[in-house]
Enzyme design. Structure first.
Site, PDB file in Angstrom:
ATOM      1  N   GLY A  25      -9.535   1.696  -0.535  1.00  0.00           N
ATOM      2  CA  GLY A  25      -7.863   2.036  -0.658  1.00  0.00           C
ATOM      3  C   GLY A  25      -7.192   1.645  -1.913  1.00  0.00           C
ATOM      4  N   GLY A  30      -2.255  -1.501  -8.042  1.00  0.00           N
ATOM      5  CA  GLY A  30      -4.104  -1.538  -8.640  1.00  0.00           C
ATOM      6  C   GLY A  30      -4.446  -1.201  -6.821  1.00  0.00           C
ATOM      7  CB  VAL A  31      -7.990   0.102  -6.555  1.00  0.00           C
ATOM      8  CG1 VAL A  31      -8.981   0.669  -6.045  1.00  0.00           C
ATOM      9  CG2 VAL A  31      -7.721   1.240  -7.874  1.00  0.00           C
ATOM     10  CB  VAL A  32      -8.212  -2.039  -1.759  1.00  0.00           C
ATOM     11  CG1 VAL A  32      -8.465  -3.324  -1.141  1.00  0.00           C
ATOM     12  CG2 VAL A  32      -6.608  -3.084  -2.098  1.00  0.00           C
ATOM     13  CG  ASP A 138       6.111  -0.473   1.271  1.00  0.00           C
ATOM     14  OD1 ASP A 138       6.490   0.611   1.425  1.00  0.00           O
ATOM     15  OD2 ASP A 138       5.728  -1.387   0.107  1.00  0.00           O
TER      16      ASP A 138
END
Length: 446
Positions: A25, A30-32, A138
């Site tokens: 995800g 950034g990317v997880v 958020d």
């Protein structure tokens, strides 16, 4: 290894100790990735550019301060390459569970209420932190993760979090869940998280994407919310839940409840929603992580129908307006279908002890108590109906009074205008007479 003021312990982790597996995800930055560290599954959150470093530092600072069962746990961080090492949520995000492509996982009203309660618990913890409380800013289903086969919810993605003492005016969050004061550029407080929570409650009950019918860009949603548009009210929703939801998304932040009040209200309501600890039957994890909109197949409709059937049972428990002795609860959802609804509708403290089936006297007392309960609920229903009727009559009376006041004011204004018109006519006639006199005098002299 560092111990933070919140009592959390996180480590400086060497990247070579991490076995990265696959991307799962993307967060605010950034990317997880899913990975393995010290023999356990973890989530690795990386940054893709120097522009994301500030958000990375914010999340590192904020997550290192928190320690709560409904907030994703931070294990540590790496310096080279820069990344966060966090608790892994094997069930993916709440958003994917709600809106994934068919077959959609089935869940009950109890699960929906439990998720919202757990979210409220986590956010209430953030808002109550000392010495500096936090606003998430958020809050949305993509940032709510599920573990323990879908029964436990954890809040993640703190890249936009800020201290409550810092009243921010920059545009953070996502349009469908964003409080109007945030995108309007006004000063805002922790109540913006309360607004987002109210939208999430609507979303998990309806299993629909908020404002999906508006379409267009995020600005279309912002404009609609600014003008007062909210998700449509849910037919048959218990009044206490509807009232809480609409209070949370009130235009005025001061009119919204605190998250602590939300948490306490939800905790009280949960006694009417047993079975939230029942594990969900989830599809294969790879399918659960796929993005996609839900489609209205017969399977999905059947699941939603079952969901609303369960919600209807909860309506009967929460609202004492309808007395129907023929209705029984669904035993598959945790209720004994042999017990009359009148018994279940009673406040817990008024419910009689279960009778001894081998004792005629015990059964007779129990049946008598049930009859009294039915009469009690009938009276309560009549009282509720009369209260509503009184409120409607009072409202009509107030409307009549306002109309009478408006009529009186219009009549008074009309009378004044007639009087002014008469005075102006007389004045005009006088001027005409003077003009005629002046003309005749001029003719005489000439």
């Amino acid at each position: 290894m560092v111990e933070t003021p919140a009592g959390c312990v996180f480590e400086d982790i060497q990247h070579e100790d991490i076995q990265v597996e696959a991307a799962v995800g993307r967060g605010t930055f950034g990317v997880v990735f899913k990975a393995v560290w010290k023999g356990k599954d973890v989530a690795i959150k990386t940054i893709e550019s120097d522009n994301e470093r500030n958000a990375f530092l914010v999340e590192l600072r904020q997550l290192s301060r928190v320690n709560h069962p409904n907030i994703v746990k931070l294990y540590g961080s790496c310096d080279n390459p820069v990344c966060l090492v966090m608790e892994y949520a094997e069930c993916g995000s709440l958003y994917n569970l709600l809106h994934s492509a068919d077959p959609q996982p089935h869940y009950t009203a109890s699960h929906a209420m439990s998720w919202c309660l757990q979210c409220a618990q986590g956010v209430a913890y953030l808002h109550a932190m000392k010495p500096k409380a936090l606003i998430h800013r958020d809050l949305k289903p993509p940032n709510l993760l599920l573990v323990a086969r879908g029964t436990v919810l954890k809040i993640c993605d703190f890249g936009t979090a800020c201290d409550i003492q810092t009243y921010m005016t920059n545009n953070k969050g996502s349009a469908a869940w964003m409080a109007p004061e945030v995108f309007e550029g006004s000063n805002y407080s922790e109540k913006c998280d309360v607004f987002s929570w109210g939208i999430i409650l609507w979303e998990v009950i309806t299993r629909k994407k908020p404002f999906d019918e508006i379409g267009g860009s995020a600005f279309c949603i912002m404009w609609a919310v600014h003008r007062g548009t909210r998700p449509p009210l849910i037919k048959g929703l218990p009044e206490p839940i509807e009232t809480l939801m609409t209070r949370c998304w009130d235009k005025e932040p001061s009119q919204r409840p605190s998250m602590n009040e939300v948490k306490n209200t939800m905790s009280h309501l949960m006694k009417y929603f047993p079975g939230s600890d029942e594990p969900l039957s989830l599809p294969h994890q790879s399918a659960a992580n796929k993005s996609g909109s839900s489609s209205a197949t017969s399977t999905g409709k059947s699941q939603l129908h079952s969901f609303y059937q369960y919600m209807i049972v909860s309506v009967n428990l929460l609202k004492m307006y309808m007395v129907n002795n023929e209705v029984s609860a669904f035993s598959t959802n945790g209720f004994d279908s042999s017990i009359p609804m009148a018994y279940l509708k009673l406040d817990h403290q008024l419910q009689p002890l279960a009778p001894c089936p081998n004792s005629k006297e015990s059964m007779a007392v129990f049946e008598q108590h049930i009859r009294v309960a039915q009469e009690y609920l009938k009276v309560q229903s009549e009282i509720a109906h009369l209260v509503r009727t009184k409120q409607e009559l009072m409202s009509e009376l107030e409307q009549d009074q306002r109309e009478q006041q408006t009529s009186s004011r219009l009549i008074e204004e009309h009378s004044k205008l007639l009087e002014e018109n008469s005075n102006l006519s007389a004045y005009c006639q006088g001027l005409k007479s003077k003009l005629s006199l002046i003309k005749s005098q001029n003719q005489h002299h000439s």
